[in-house]
Design a protein around this motif. Structure first.
Motif, PDB file in Angstrom:
ATOM      1  N   GLY A  32       0.817  -1.204   0.000  1.00  0.00           N
ATOM      2  CA  GLY A  32       0.000   0.000   0.000  1.00  0.00           C
ATOM      3  C   GLY A  32       0.852   1.256   0.000  1.00  0.00           C
ATOM      4  N   ILE A  33       2.120   1.119   0.350  1.00  0.00           N
ATOM      5  CA  ILE A  33       3.002   2.276   0.389  1.00  0.00           C
ATOM      6  C   ILE A  33       4.124   2.121  -0.636  1.00  0.00           C
ATOM      7  CG2 ILE A  33       4.474   3.727   1.828  1.00  0.00           C
ATOM      8  CD1 ILE A  33       1.652   3.766   2.789  1.00  0.00           C
ATOM      9  N   LEU A  64       1.523  -5.718 -11.235  1.00  0.00           N
ATOM     10  CA  LEU A  64       2.468  -6.773 -10.858  1.00  0.00           C
ATOM     11  C   LEU A  64       1.749  -7.810 -10.008  1.00  0.00           C
ATOM     12  CD1 LEU A  64       5.664  -4.690 -10.079  1.00  0.00           C
ATOM     13  CD2 LEU A  64       5.120  -5.978 -12.128  1.00  0.00           C
ATOM     14  N   PHE A  65       0.972  -7.318  -9.056  1.00  0.00           N
ATOM     15  CA  PHE A  65       0.110  -8.217  -8.292  1.00  0.00           C
ATOM     16  C   PHE A  65      -0.908  -7.381  -7.540  1.00  0.00           C
ATOM     17  CE2 PHE A  65       2.312  -6.991  -4.484  1.00  0.00           C
ATOM     18  CZ  PHE A  65       3.656  -6.989  -4.798  1.00  0.00           C
ATOM     19  N   PHE A  77      -3.281  -7.069  -3.900  1.00  0.00           N
ATOM     20  CA  PHE A  77      -3.280  -7.524  -2.508  1.00  0.00           C
ATOM     21  C   PHE A  77      -4.485  -6.947  -1.798  1.00  0.00           C
ATOM     22  CE2 PHE A  77      -1.772  -3.416  -1.056  1.00  0.00           C
ATOM     23  CZ  PHE A  77      -0.913  -2.992  -2.057  1.00  0.00           C
ATOM     24  N   LEU A  83      -1.230 -11.524  -0.926  1.00  0.00           N
ATOM     25  CA  LEU A  83      -0.889 -11.261  -2.320  1.00  0.00           C
ATOM     26  C   LEU A  83      -1.549 -12.234  -3.262  1.00  0.00           C
ATOM     27  CD1 LEU A  83       2.951 -10.846  -2.606  1.00  0.00           C
ATOM     28  CD2 LEU A  83       1.230  -9.129  -2.284  1.00  0.00           C
ATOM     29  N   ASP A 143      -0.962 -13.192  -7.498  1.00  0.00           N
ATOM     30  CA  ASP A 143      -0.561 -12.904  -8.882  1.00  0.00           C
ATOM     31  C   ASP A 143      -0.815 -14.147  -9.709  1.00  0.00           C
ATOM     32  OD1 ASP A 143       3.005 -13.532  -9.213  1.00  0.00           O
ATOM     33  OD2 ASP A 143       1.493 -14.527  -7.985  1.00  0.00           O
ATOM     34  N   ASN A 164       0.305 -15.068 -13.375  1.00  0.00           N
ATOM     35  CA  ASN A 164       1.643 -15.473 -13.781  1.00  0.00           C
ATOM     36  C   ASN A 164       2.028 -16.843 -13.325  1.00  0.00           C
ATOM     37  OD1 ASN A 164       2.797 -13.273 -15.332  1.00  0.00           O
ATOM     38  ND2 ASN A 164       2.218 -12.115 -13.538  1.00  0.00           N
ATOM     39  N   TYR A 203       6.330 -11.266 -16.571  1.00  0.00           N
ATOM     40  CA  TYR A 203       5.236 -10.571 -17.235  1.00  0.00           C
ATOM     41  C   TYR A 203       5.564 -10.383 -18.714  1.00  0.00           C
ATOM     42  CZ  TYR A 203       4.413  -9.556 -12.352  1.00  0.00           C
ATOM     43  OH  TYR A 203       4.238  -9.683 -11.003  1.00  0.00           O
ATOM     44  N   ASP A 263       2.603   1.504  -5.315  1.00  0.00           N
ATOM     45  CA  ASP A 263       1.455   0.802  -4.741  1.00  0.00           C
ATOM     46  C   ASP A 263       0.251   1.715  -4.796  1.00  0.00           C
ATOM     47  OD1 ASP A 263       2.795  -1.258  -2.013  1.00  0.00           O
ATOM     48  OD2 ASP A 263       3.200  -1.191  -4.161  1.00  0.00           O
ATOM     49  N   GLU A 264      -0.906   1.129  -5.053  1.00  0.00           N
ATOM     50  CA  GLU A 264      -2.121   1.930  -5.098  1.00  0.00           C
ATOM     51  C   GLU A 264      -3.195   1.180  -4.327  1.00  0.00           C
ATOM     52  OE1 GLU A 264      -3.898   4.476  -8.717  1.00  0.00           O
ATOM     53  OE2 GLU A 264      -4.320   2.338  -8.801  1.00  0.00           O
ATOM     54  N   ARG A 286      -3.027  -2.727  -5.237  1.00  0.00           N
ATOM     55  CA  ARG A 286      -2.264  -3.332  -6.309  1.00  0.00           C
ATOM     56  C   ARG A 286      -0.886  -2.672  -6.361  1.00  0.00           C
ATOM     57  NH1 ARG A 286      -3.927  -0.808 -12.162  1.00  0.00           N
ATOM     58  NH2 ARG A 286      -4.208   1.351 -11.498  1.00  0.00           N
ATOM     59  N   ARG A 287       0.076  -3.433  -6.846  1.00  0.00           N
ATOM     60  CA  ARG A 287       1.399  -2.855  -7.105  1.00  0.00           C
ATOM     61  C   ARG A 287       1.517  -2.776  -8.623  1.00  0.00           C
ATOM     62  NH1 ARG A 287       6.198  -4.794  -3.492  1.00  0.00           N
ATOM     63  NH2 ARG A 287       5.090  -3.354  -2.146  1.00  0.00           N
ATOM     64  N   VAL A 288       1.709  -1.563  -9.137  1.00  0.00           N
ATOM     65  CA  VAL A 288       1.762  -1.395 -10.583  1.00  0.00           C
ATOM     66  C   VAL A 288       3.141  -0.982 -11.036  1.00  0.00           C
ATOM     67  CG1 VAL A 288      -0.601  -0.803 -11.141  1.00  0.00           C
ATOM     68  CG2 VAL A 288       0.897   0.966 -10.329  1.00  0.00           C
ATOM     69  N   ARG A 289       3.457  -1.420 -12.239  1.00  0.00           N
ATOM     70  CA  ARG A 289       4.680  -0.967 -12.888  1.00  0.00           C
ATOM     71  C   ARG A 289       4.234   0.022 -13.948  1.00  0.00           C
ATOM     72  NH1 ARG A 289       8.448  -5.262 -15.588  1.00  0.00           N
ATOM     73  NH2 ARG A 289       6.718  -5.717 -16.986  1.00  0.00           N
ATOM     74  N   ARG A 325       1.163  11.764  -1.516  1.00  0.00           N
ATOM     75  CA  ARG A 325       1.021  11.371  -2.908  1.00  0.00           C
ATOM     76  C   ARG A 325      -0.408  11.656  -3.319  1.00  0.00           C
ATOM     77  NH1 ARG A 325       2.362   5.492  -4.539  1.00  0.00           N
ATOM     78  NH2 ARG A 325       0.148   5.373  -4.984  1.00  0.00           N
TER      79      ARG A 325
END
Lengths: 279, 348, 337
Positions: free
Chosen positions: A54-55, B72-73, B75, B82, B84, B87, B125, B263-264, B271-274, C241
């Motif tokens: 989350g961070i 990426l995954f 959560f 987590l 994913d 993949n 990915y 992370d968002e 989610r963790r985005v690239r 952010r």
């Protein structure tokens, strides 16, 4: 196939506040899945990316030695978004870990040699890992003399204090602890690390130097080492850079064509001299 | 069948629709869009969606394999568990066909392969998309004024990175299979294809010769790599002046691959985005301590040029530029990388 | 045009030789047809590189905050000479008012602009054929293709922002060079905002979605805008952010609306953002709304005078407050809700 972006789940076992200003904490963490623990094999010098879901993530050097079983230690200074959140974490919380990443201190070159360790401030973390590794009974005979010079701005800023005093009493290691400015209770050395290094003047013959500290300390330590007779291939530094992926793909942490996360963070001074001065 | 023994085929243009229809029964076909203002690859649900245009797509093929935003995954924001699952499979049969990729773009994918697949640890990915996609490239008969592929080791008929390459011989296509996967796919439409004759090969050779003659060869890149070893040269002090520091050149570039990870969390979904990032942005290398090793546009411009023309050759034995010309066409201040490099080569 | 170029080159040569400025920013020939490129000249550089024509599109004021915060060899703040069209000079005035640059450190060569040709619009008429050469006279531009030539009436092919421009001659300058005028510039009043606001809410949202939805977060609009000089943009802040770096619609909506709102009372409608955008997003649909709002509410046109205070930084007792007293009316212009 293994996903190098996916962190392993780890649990915070203990939190130790290292300094008086309380912005440096050591986190003792253990793996949730014992298979992850079995598969985690590292040597001093390497780091891991700690995840706060989350961070985000932050790259932290592994402060514990592979000879310390059942846990890993990470010493973290509160600086940005992720480290601030990590500092608010409590014992028992789960976080993520990706690692081990990066290269190690050059144990193949260090084999059979004297080791000189010069550290400053809170950058001492991976050097602690190295010292514990060398001092371990299984490893001590592989190396000759071990000299450590470690300093901080003031006594309150020294980290791993309890271990420092133990090492002072240990006959197999020669320890010099200094502070820039002492206080009333301070009875040991007072002076900047490079100056203490000059006074201690360890023999450079068959000696490998590992240096880790703030840029200003490194700047003044390197000439002293040169004067003592160390050549650039015998001096090793551990560098820091802003990182994201930690695996040499996101293009952020490079110095010249080397990625600090992959080809480093440990570099010989000779190697650095061949790279652009952009760090 | 080894490469030497592969035969070239002919597809009459009046059978092209059948060819596409037949392939679309088993695979999803994508083609560059020239009408969609997003300038991207679109899914071809009918053969007439494929346009043959003299230019290249605005966005490069890299976004198919390395999209601008990639999960990426995910959560759970509460439990931090987590997932994913996407993949977790390892087998990737061909599912997609990219049709009409220019040779420079196909070449760029072989360069990105070096970063994401060959250097360990491999990126799952990227691999998943790469192994499940076939690239059919289309050789260039009419290079543009902004093309300079021949200066950077690419050609208008380069086969690198492609599975199949098409040559437009006006009323027919000459089709050359490049990889083994291509052979299998072409076998499934074998009845539509004829064999290429010596006459066809001659025509192709002619067209490619004309094509190569159109492109200016601006520099020899071996000399450039050596020249750039001078990190503190004085030309860096002027070269960057007009650069605004936006991300257009890096985002549109087929070989730029810098990314950010963030992370968002929205309510309980995390989610963790690239996402794409650019070395041209001022905060790209900013440390939490406030220190920035590249504090001005001078250092950032130097990084971009060095990465492409000096560091990448040292790490991957390749220049990370395919001469597609997008950075030239879309730069808001008409900063021309060919001019930059000429300036570098001319300095003492 | 040639006369203007001659005068520009002479003036620049003089001010560089006399050390009146450390650096001069103008336009030089581009490497693409219908384009020029910003040109940075120091003493000793070849001033004949400078050009002036209908393709001098970039707003050069954008470079000033970053250059003029550095020093020259004498450890004094850099003095910069610059070429300004009407819109560029209004941006420059804005920067002076906001204390980003000092008037005393500037040497402004003002040019009475007759409008800049929209290169993308011309190219769209050529069926993908490439231009081999370009020439222009006072009324038109002619492009030479491989087998043919095409001529375009300049009036019809100027940028929209130029066609709506009411202040094409700079009001603040050290030297004013009048370029040949082909006809009194017909200022086409901008009706885009009224047209947009008279659509239904659903229609407006669809337009916004379609335009801004193409955005690839390259930040060219921000970096090309002279008003966007923040060292740390809100879009890139991490503590806190505010938004994520994706191109999901909520992130795009946030970035664009906030950036545009930051322009209220400051945007001079130079069109640099629209020209820089690689995805051809018509940002002016939205920026003009704020330009109109400020004009309607405060009768203020930014960038005309250094002394005139900025409306959003000043309070006057007779400022309209209908949004508090009559909330059911949408705003001063009475647009449909």
């Amino acid at each position: 196939m293994k996903n190098p972006y996916k962190p392993m789940s780890v649990r915070i076992q203990d939190i130790i506040v290292e300094n008086e200003t309380r912005d440096i904490k050591t986190f003792k963490i253990s793996f949730v899945d014992e298979n992850d623990e079995k598969g985690f094999s590292f040597l001093p010098g390497q780091f891991a990316e700690l995840s706060i879901f989350g961070i985000g993530e932050c790259p932290i050097g592994i402060a514990s030695s592979p000879t310390e079983n059942g846990y890993l230690l990470f010493t973290v200074k509160r600086a940005g978004v992720v480290t601030t959140k990590l500092h608010q974490a409590e014992i028992g919380e789960n976080i993520g870990l990706r690692g081990p990443l990066g290269n190690t201190y050059p144990f193949d070159i260090m084999e059979g040699k004297n080791i000189l360790i010069v550290g400053g401030g809170f950058a001492f973390t991976t050097l602690r890992s190295t010292i514990k590794y060398i001092l371990d009974s299984n490893n001590r005979k592989r190396f000759k003399d071990l000299t450590v010079i470690y300093g901080a701005r003031n006594p309150g800023e020294l980290i791993y204090k309890s271990e420092l005093w133990l090492w002072e009493k240990d006959g197999s290691i020669d320890v010099h602890i200094t502070v820039d400015k002492g206080d009333k209770e301070w009875k040991r050395l007072e002076g900047y690390v490079p100056n203490v290094l000059k006074d201690v003047a360890p023999n450079s013959k068959d000696t490998i130097a590992l240096v880790c500290g703030p840029p200003i300390m490194i700047k003044f330590t390197l000439p002293v080492l040169k004067d003592l007779g160390f050549n650039t291939a015998s001096i090793f530094l551990s560098l820091e850079m802003r990182m994201k992926c930690g695996i040499g793909k996101c293009g952020r942490c490079n110095i010249g064509h080397k990625y600090v996360c992959k080809d480093g963070p440990v570099f010989s001074f000779a190697e650095l001299q061949g790279l652009p001065n952009e760090y | 069948m080894t490469k030497d023994k592969r035969t070239d085929f002919i597809l009459e243009k009046n059978r092209f629709e059948e060819f596409i229809r037949s392939l679309s029964e088993k695979y999803r076909i994508y083609s560059p869009s020239y009408t969609d203002t997003r300038g991207h690859f679109i899914e071809v649900d009918s053969p007439d969606k494929i346009k043959f245009n003299q230019t290249n797509s605005k966005l490069a093929v890299k976004s198919f394999f390395f999209p601008q935003v990639e999960n990426l995954f995910v959560f759970d924001a509460e439990t931090k568990e987590l997932s994913d699952k996407e993949n977790e499979t390892t087998a990737h049969p061909i599912q997609h066909i990219l049709f009409g990729v220019r040779p420079c773009d196909a070449f760029s994918i072989s360069l990105l392969d070096a970063v994401f697949m060959k250097i360990s640890p491999a990126d799952p990915y990227y691999i998943k998309k790469r192994h499940s996609t076939m690239i059919i490239s289309l050789a260039c008969n009419h290079p543009r004024q902004t093309c300079f592929c021949t200066s950077v080791g690419c050609q208008p008929d380069s086969e690198k990175g492609a599975d199949i390459i098409f040559f437009d011989l006006e009323d027919r296509f000459l089709i050359r299979p490049v990889t083994d996967t291509a052979e299998e796919i072409l076998n499934s439409v074998r009845t539509l294809l004829g064999s290429a004759t010596d006459c066809d090969q001659e025509k192709k050779k002619q067209l490619m010769l004309e094509s190569k003659n159109i492109i200016h060869k601006d520099f020899e890149f071996d000399d450039l790599v050596k020249k750039l070893d001078n990190f503190n040269a004085s030309y860096w002090n002027r070269i960057y002046e007009k650069c605004l520091g936006c991300g257009i050149c890096t985002y549109l570039c087929p070989t730029c691959h810098c990314f950010d990870i963030a992370d968002e969390v929205i309510e309980s979904n995390g989610r963790r985005v690239r996402t794409w990032d650019s070395c041209m942005f001022s905060l790209f290398t900013l440390h939490a301590s406030g220190h920035n090793p590249r504090p001005t546009q001078k250092e950032r411009m130097r990084q971009r040029i060095m990465h492409k023309f000096n560091y990448a050759p040292k790490n991957y034995d390749q220049i990370f530029c395919v001469g597609c010309g997008r950075c030239i066409m879309y730069c808001p201040v008409n900063l021309d990388i060919r001019q930059l490099i000429k300036g570098i080569m001319e300095e003492e | 045009m040639k006369q203007a170029e001659y005068e520009i080159t002479n003036t620049v040569e003089k001010i560089l030789t006399d050390n009146k400025v450390d650096l001069f920013i103008g336009y030089e020939k581009g490497t693409l047809p219908l384009r020029t490129s910003p040109c940075f000249l120091s003493k000793g550089d070849d001033t004949s590189r400078l050009v002036w024509n209908s393709f001098c599109s970039n707003n050069l004021a954008v470079y000033l905050p970053r250059i003029m915060s550095t020093t020259n060899e004498n450890k004094k703040r850099k003095r910069v000479g610059i070429i300004c069209k009407g819109c560029d000079s209004r941006s420059l005035v804005g920067l002076i008012k906001e204390n980003q640059i000092k008037r005393d450190d500037l040497f402004i060569i003002g040019l009475s602009c007759t409008g800049i040709v929209d290169s993308k619009k011309v190219l769209s008429q050529l069926n993908g054929n490439e231009i081999i050469d370009v020439s222009e006279d006072t009324e038109s531009i002619t492009v030479k293709l491989k087998d043919t030539e095409k001529t375009f009436d300049k009036n019809k092919y100027l940028y929209e922002s130029c066609r709506n421009c009411a202040y094409s001659t700079p009001k603040v300058y050290d030297v004013l060079i009048r370029t040949a005028k082909f006809s009194p510039q017909v200022v086409i009043p901008d009706t885009s905002v009224v047209k947009f606001m008279n659509k239904t809410r659903e229609e407006r949202w669809k337009i916004f979605e379609m335009e801004v939805g193409r955005c690839i977060r390259c930040y060219a609009c921000r970096n090309a805008c002279p008003n966007c000089y923040c060292k740390e943009c809100f879009a890139e802040q991490t503590q806190p952010r505010w938004l994520c770096v994706t191109n999901d619609l909520p992130d795009l909506l946030f970035y664009h609306t906030v950036r545009i709102f930051h322009q209220a009372g400051r945007c001079v409608d130079c069109g640099a953002c629209v020209r820089a955008c690689p995805m051809d997003i018509d940002l002016r649909i939205f920026t003009r709304m704020l330009v109109d709002e400020v004009k309607g509410r405060f009768d203020y046109d930014p960038g005309l005078s250094i002394e005139e205070p900025q409306p959003l930084a000043t309070f006057k007792i007779d400022d309209k407050q209908e949004f508090m007293t009559e909330p059911e009316v949408n705003n001063v212009k009475g647009y449909k809700k």
